[in-house]
Design an enzyme around this catalytic site. Structure first.
Site, PDB file in Angstrom:
ATOM      1  N   HIS A 160     -53.877  -0.862  67.540  1.00 23.49           N
ATOM      2  CA  HIS A 160     -53.114  -0.547  66.314  1.00 23.49           C
ATOM      3  C   HIS A 160     -51.975  -1.540  66.107  1.00 23.49           C
ATOM      4  O   HIS A 160     -51.002  -1.236  65.411  1.00 23.49           O
ATOM      5  CB  HIS A 160     -52.500   0.873  66.359  1.00 23.49           C
ATOM      6  CG  HIS A 160     -53.478   1.991  66.299  1.00 23.49           C
ATOM      7  ND1 HIS A 160     -53.296   3.150  67.005  1.00 23.49           N
ATOM      8  CD2 HIS A 160     -54.641   2.142  65.612  1.00 23.49           C
ATOM      9  CE1 HIS A 160     -54.313   3.972  66.758  1.00 23.49           C
ATOM     10  NE2 HIS A 160     -55.142   3.370  65.928  1.00 23.49           N
ATOM     11  N   LEU A 163     -49.954   8.079  63.997  1.00 28.75           N
ATOM     12  CA  LEU A 163     -50.636   9.335  64.321  1.00 28.75           C
ATOM     13  C   LEU A 163     -51.772   9.578  63.333  1.00 28.75           C
ATOM     14  O   LEU A 163     -51.546  10.013  62.206  1.00 28.75           O
ATOM     15  CB  LEU A 163     -49.635  10.507  64.281  1.00 28.75           C
ATOM     16  CG  LEU A 163     -48.321  10.313  65.063  1.00 28.75           C
ATOM     17  CD1 LEU A 163     -47.431  11.540  64.919  1.00 28.75           C
ATOM     18  CD2 LEU A 163     -48.597  10.013  66.535  1.00 28.75           C
ATOM     19  N   GLY A 164     -52.971   9.237  63.757  1.00 26.54           N
ATOM     20  CA  GLY A 164     -54.163   9.472  62.934  1.00 26.54           C
ATOM     21  C   GLY A 164     -55.231  10.030  63.834  1.00 26.54           C
ATOM     22  O   GLY A 164     -54.929  10.582  64.901  1.00 26.54           O
ATOM     23  N   GLU A 205     -52.745  -1.801  56.982  1.00 27.81           N
ATOM     24  CA  GLU A 205     -53.240  -2.862  57.863  1.00 27.81           C
ATOM     25  C   GLU A 205     -53.934  -3.971  57.063  1.00 27.81           C
ATOM     26  O   GLU A 205     -53.835  -5.141  57.415  1.00 27.81           O
ATOM     27  CB  GLU A 205     -54.216  -2.256  58.889  1.00 27.81           C
ATOM     28  CG  GLU A 205     -53.483  -1.416  59.923  1.00 27.81           C
ATOM     29  CD  GLU A 205     -54.388  -0.432  60.657  1.00 27.81           C
ATOM     30  OE1 GLU A 205     -54.767   0.589  60.053  1.00 27.81           O
ATOM     31  OE2 GLU A 205     -54.712  -0.679  61.820  1.00 27.81           O
ATOM     32  N   ARG A 234     -60.341  11.940  71.633  1.00 24.76           N
ATOM     33  CA  ARG A 234     -60.036  11.264  72.906  1.00 24.76           C
ATOM     34  C   ARG A 234     -58.986  12.048  73.679  1.00 24.76           C
ATOM     35  O   ARG A 234     -58.031  12.565  73.093  1.00 24.76           O
ATOM     36  CB  ARG A 234     -59.499   9.849  72.658  1.00 24.76           C
ATOM     37  CG  ARG A 234     -60.492   8.911  72.025  1.00 24.76           C
ATOM     38  CD  ARG A 234     -59.903   7.502  71.995  1.00 24.76           C
ATOM     39  NE  ARG A 234     -60.705   6.611  71.196  1.00 24.76           N
ATOM     40  CZ  ARG A 234     -60.247   5.920  70.139  1.00 24.76           C
ATOM     41  NH1 ARG A 234     -58.981   6.026  69.760  1.00 24.76           N
ATOM     42  NH2 ARG A 234     -61.048   5.126  69.484  1.00 24.76           N
ATOM     43  N   ASP A 266     -60.317  17.125  63.361  1.00 25.77           N
ATOM     44  CA  ASP A 266     -59.442  16.894  62.211  1.00 25.77           C
ATOM     45  C   ASP A 266     -58.225  17.824  62.272  1.00 25.77           C
ATOM     46  O   ASP A 266     -58.369  19.053  62.363  1.00 25.77           O
ATOM     47  CB  ASP A 266     -60.231  17.150  60.919  1.00 25.77           C
ATOM     48  CG  ASP A 266     -59.493  16.651  59.705  1.00 25.77           C
ATOM     49  OD1 ASP A 266     -59.945  15.675  59.095  1.00 25.77           O
ATOM     50  OD2 ASP A 266     -58.436  17.249  59.369  1.00 25.77           O
ATOM     51  N   PHE A 267     -57.022  17.220  62.215  1.00 24.23           N
ATOM     52  CA  PHE A 267     -55.792  18.009  62.374  1.00 24.23           C
ATOM     53  C   PHE A 267     -55.665  19.111  61.329  1.00 24.23           C
ATOM     54  O   PHE A 267     -55.128  20.176  61.612  1.00 24.23           O
ATOM     55  CB  PHE A 267     -54.563  17.089  62.316  1.00 24.23           C
ATOM     56  CG  PHE A 267     -54.302  16.404  63.624  1.00 24.23           C
ATOM     57  CD1 PHE A 267     -54.928  15.204  63.941  1.00 24.23           C
ATOM     58  CD2 PHE A 267     -53.439  16.957  64.552  1.00 24.23           C
ATOM     59  CE1 PHE A 267     -54.712  14.579  65.158  1.00 24.23           C
ATOM     60  CE2 PHE A 267     -53.201  16.339  65.769  1.00 24.23           C
ATOM     61  CZ  PHE A 267     -53.844  15.145  66.076  1.00 24.23           C
ATOM     62  N   ARG A 268     -56.166  18.824  60.109  1.00 31.60           N
ATOM     63  CA  ARG A 268     -56.042  19.853  59.060  1.00 31.60           C
ATOM     64  C   ARG A 268     -56.812  21.104  59.446  1.00 31.60           C
ATOM     65  O   ARG A 268     -56.312  22.221  59.315  1.00 31.60           O
ATOM     66  CB  ARG A 268     -56.573  19.311  57.723  1.00 31.60           C
ATOM     67  CG  ARG A 268     -55.574  18.435  57.005  1.00 31.60           C
ATOM     68  CD  ARG A 268     -56.238  17.669  55.909  1.00 31.60           C
ATOM     69  NE  ARG A 268     -57.196  16.712  56.468  1.00 31.60           N
ATOM     70  CZ  ARG A 268     -57.655  15.654  55.823  1.00 31.60           C
ATOM     71  NH1 ARG A 268     -57.279  15.435  54.598  1.00 31.60           N
ATOM     72  NH2 ARG A 268     -58.512  14.826  56.388  1.00 31.60           N
ATOM     73  N   GLY A 296     -49.255  11.259  60.595  1.00 31.53           N
ATOM     74  CA  GLY A 296     -47.832  10.878  60.540  1.00 31.53           C
ATOM     75  C   GLY A 296     -47.312  10.847  59.109  1.00 31.53           C
ATOM     76  O   GLY A 296     -46.167  11.204  58.841  1.00 31.53           O
ATOM     77  N   GLY A 356     -52.632   8.823  58.976  1.00 33.03           N
ATOM     78  CA  GLY A 356     -53.002  10.074  58.299  1.00 33.03           C
ATOM     79  C   GLY A 356     -52.101  11.251  58.604  1.00 33.03           C
ATOM     80  O   GLY A 356     -51.519  11.859  57.702  1.00 33.03           O
TER      81      GLY A 356
HETATM   82  P1  AMP Z   1     -56.295   8.471  59.917  1.00 29.90           P
HETATM   83  O1  AMP Z   1     -57.142   8.251  61.133  1.00 29.90           O
HETATM   84  O2  AMP Z   1     -55.058   7.654  59.898  1.00 29.90           O
HETATM   85  O3  AMP Z   1     -57.090   8.381  58.644  1.00 29.90           O
HETATM   86  O4  AMP Z   1     -55.779  10.006  60.006  1.00 29.90           O
HETATM   87  C1  AMP Z   1     -56.695  11.061  59.961  1.00 29.90           C
HETATM   88  C2  AMP Z   1     -56.016  12.332  60.450  1.00 29.90           C
HETATM   89  O5  AMP Z   1     -54.887  12.646  59.605  1.00 29.90           O
HETATM   90  C3  AMP Z   1     -56.957  13.522  60.395  1.00 29.90           C
HETATM   91  O6  AMP Z   1     -56.952  14.254  61.616  1.00 29.90           O
HETATM   92  C4  AMP Z   1     -56.372  14.384  59.294  1.00 29.90           C
HETATM   93  O7  AMP Z   1     -56.556  15.739  59.524  1.00 29.90           O
HETATM   94  C5  AMP Z   1     -54.901  14.051  59.350  1.00 29.90           C
HETATM   95  N1  AMP Z   1     -54.292  14.432  58.064  1.00 29.90           N
HETATM   96  C6  AMP Z   1     -54.515  13.889  56.866  1.00 29.90           C
HETATM   97  N2  AMP Z   1     -53.826  14.582  55.913  1.00 29.90           N
HETATM   98  C7  AMP Z   1     -53.182  15.597  56.546  1.00 29.90           C
HETATM   99  C8  AMP Z   1     -52.317  16.651  56.135  1.00 29.90           C
HETATM  100  N3  AMP Z   1     -51.987  16.840  54.860  1.00 29.90           N
HETATM  101  N4  AMP Z   1     -51.839  17.501  57.076  1.00 29.90           N
HETATM  102  C9  AMP Z   1     -52.179  17.341  58.360  1.00 29.90           C
HETATM  103  N5  AMP Z   1     -52.980  16.356  58.811  1.00 29.90           N
HETATM  104  C10 AMP Z   1     -53.476  15.494  57.933  1.00 29.90           C
END
Ligand code: AMP
Length: 399
Positions: A181, A210-211, A385, A242, A284-286, A334, A332
């Site tokens: 990253h 944080l993604g 990026e 992971r 997926d955090f959501r 963060g 995502g």
């Molecule tokens: P990325 O890998 O940077 O695309 O980030 C993806 C992660 O961000 C996934 O786990 C999503 O669940 C999380 N994410 C995206 N939008 C939200 C949100 N509104 N609330 C919580 N997590 C989110």
């Protein structure tokens, strides 16, 4: 100059065209399922509502990039009349080992070095090379630039990047921490300096990317001082699938009990662990947040563990750098996860870190999140990026 940015994965490819140096995004797209049945290209020209979608078998990256170039020249959805209008191509490359401290023009030596790093990035580096070679074939003579995920972290001191394994493995196999990253951490650190109105050399930053993949980076004097990912992206924070840091002795222990080989264990730690493995709900955090809100105890545990790990890295990096001026949230989660940001910053006032709940009620917008009294600034900075790759590419080819 129009710069084509390409990010090749093993079976997918993302791309953007940006006008440089104005930094304006002109189009973007995604090719999915390269080399597997059902290949598809989705192309979006900025300003046009309708997307261009092509479903056609794409057995390899050369065919996929051929279709991308056709889309760029399409009379309705395209962005150029001829490929001569594309001034250069910038490639995201996963692993540059210890050979690259910065982005560079692609030549035979650079390609050999990317090839030499395949054992360190076995999934991504071959795909990254295929992208470069496809462009060479389809646009002969077009300048190409390689931008490495690992390059920014090459400034780490040995005490941060060495593992306390027998020294011979470092000498024989280059086993050490590399970090990933880097393009994102570099981009947000530059934006943070702009926001703080300070020179990067005068500030200490902790960047939290944080993604789905997650890493933290300690940035001192504008340089990476330490980072949480290691030889591979598996080390450090808990991620979507992971495991991050664990006691390495757990690996032979579980392998023996379950009759697993090294490949099985590697798959388990990379694909079945993390938020998915703990919650049993999703990576997926959501989804995990929703499940926790509905009373799912394992989902709640996964979120608590994630926050606990991020906090412990923040504390450790503040100690390593002898202080911190700002904490950055990006990627995502963060950028969007206000609940997680609040949980991470909770009870950190003794460190001088105080989140303002009202300011924190925001998504995906560059802004300050700290209270006026907070000694440490808290910044939300959407990462970009592709823009960083386009900037490096433009700078290198116009130099
Ligand atoms: P990325 O890998 O940077 O695309 O980030 C993806 C992660 O961000 C996934 O786990 C999503 O669940 C999380 N994410 C995206 N939008 C939200 C949100 N509104 N609330 C919580 N997590 C989110």
């Amino acid at each position: 100059m129009k710069v084509l940015v390409i990010n090749c994965g093993s079976s997918s490819l993302k791309y953007q065209v940006l006008d440089m140096p104005s930094e304006k995004l002109i189009c973007k797209g995604l090719v999915e399922k390269i080399g597997i049945p059902g290949s598809m290209l989705t192309h979006t020209k900025i300003g046009l509502d309708e997307k261009f979608v092509l479903q056609s078998e794409m057995p390899d990256h050369t065919t996929a990039i051929g279709h991308v170039l056709d889309a760029l020249l399409d009379p309705e959805h395209g962005v150029a009349k001829s490929l001569d209008e594309i001034g250069a191509v910038g490639h995201r490359i996963l692993h540059g080992g210890d050979k690259f401290t910065a982005s560079c023009l692609v030549d035979e030596k650079c390609k050999d070095a990317i090839r030499a790093c395949i054992p360190l990035g076995p999934l991504h580096n071959p795909a990254n090379l295929m992208g470069i070679e496809a462009c060479e074939k389809l646009m002969p003579g077009k300048p190409q630039v390689a931008v490495f995920d690992t390059a920014f972290h090459q400034t780490m001191p040995p005490e941060a990047y060495m593992y306390a394994l027998p020294y011979e493995y470092y000498k024989k196999y280059a086993v050490r921490k590399y970090g990933f990253h880097g393009t994102s951490h570099r981009y947000v650190s530059q934006k943070a300096a702009e926001m703080l109105g300070k020179d990067l050399k005068d500030i200490k930053l902790i960047s939290c990317h944080l993604g789905n993949g997650a890493s933290i980076c300690a940035i001192k004097d504008g340089k990476c001082y330490d980072t949480s990912m290691g030889l591979t992206p598996l080390e450090g924070l808990i991620m979507g699938t992971r495991c991050g840091d664990i006691d390495p002795a757990a690996i032979p222990f579980i392998a023996e009990k379950e009759g697993m080989n090294f490949k099985d264990v590697d798959t388990m730690m990379n694909k079945k662990s993390g938020m998915l493995g703990i919650s049993g709900v999703s990576s997926d955090f959501r989804d995990v947040e929703t499940a926790a809100d509905e009373g799912n105890e394992r989902a709640k545990l996964a979120l608590d563990m994630f926050v606990h790990r991020v906090k412990s890295y923040i504390g450790s990096y503040a100690a390593e750098m002898d202080g911190v001026d700002a904490i950055i949230f990006t990627a995502g989660l963060g950028e969007n996860g206000k609940t997680t940001r609040a949980a991470i910053c909770k009870d950190m006032d003794f460190f001088g870190i105080e989140l303002d709940p009202e300011k924190n009620d925001v998504r995906g917008k560059q802004c300050f999140l700290n209270t006026d009294a907070s000694r440490v600034k808290i910044l939300l900075i959407p990462t970009n990026e592709e823009l960083m790759i386009a900037k490096d590419t433009y700078e290198i080819v116009t130099k």
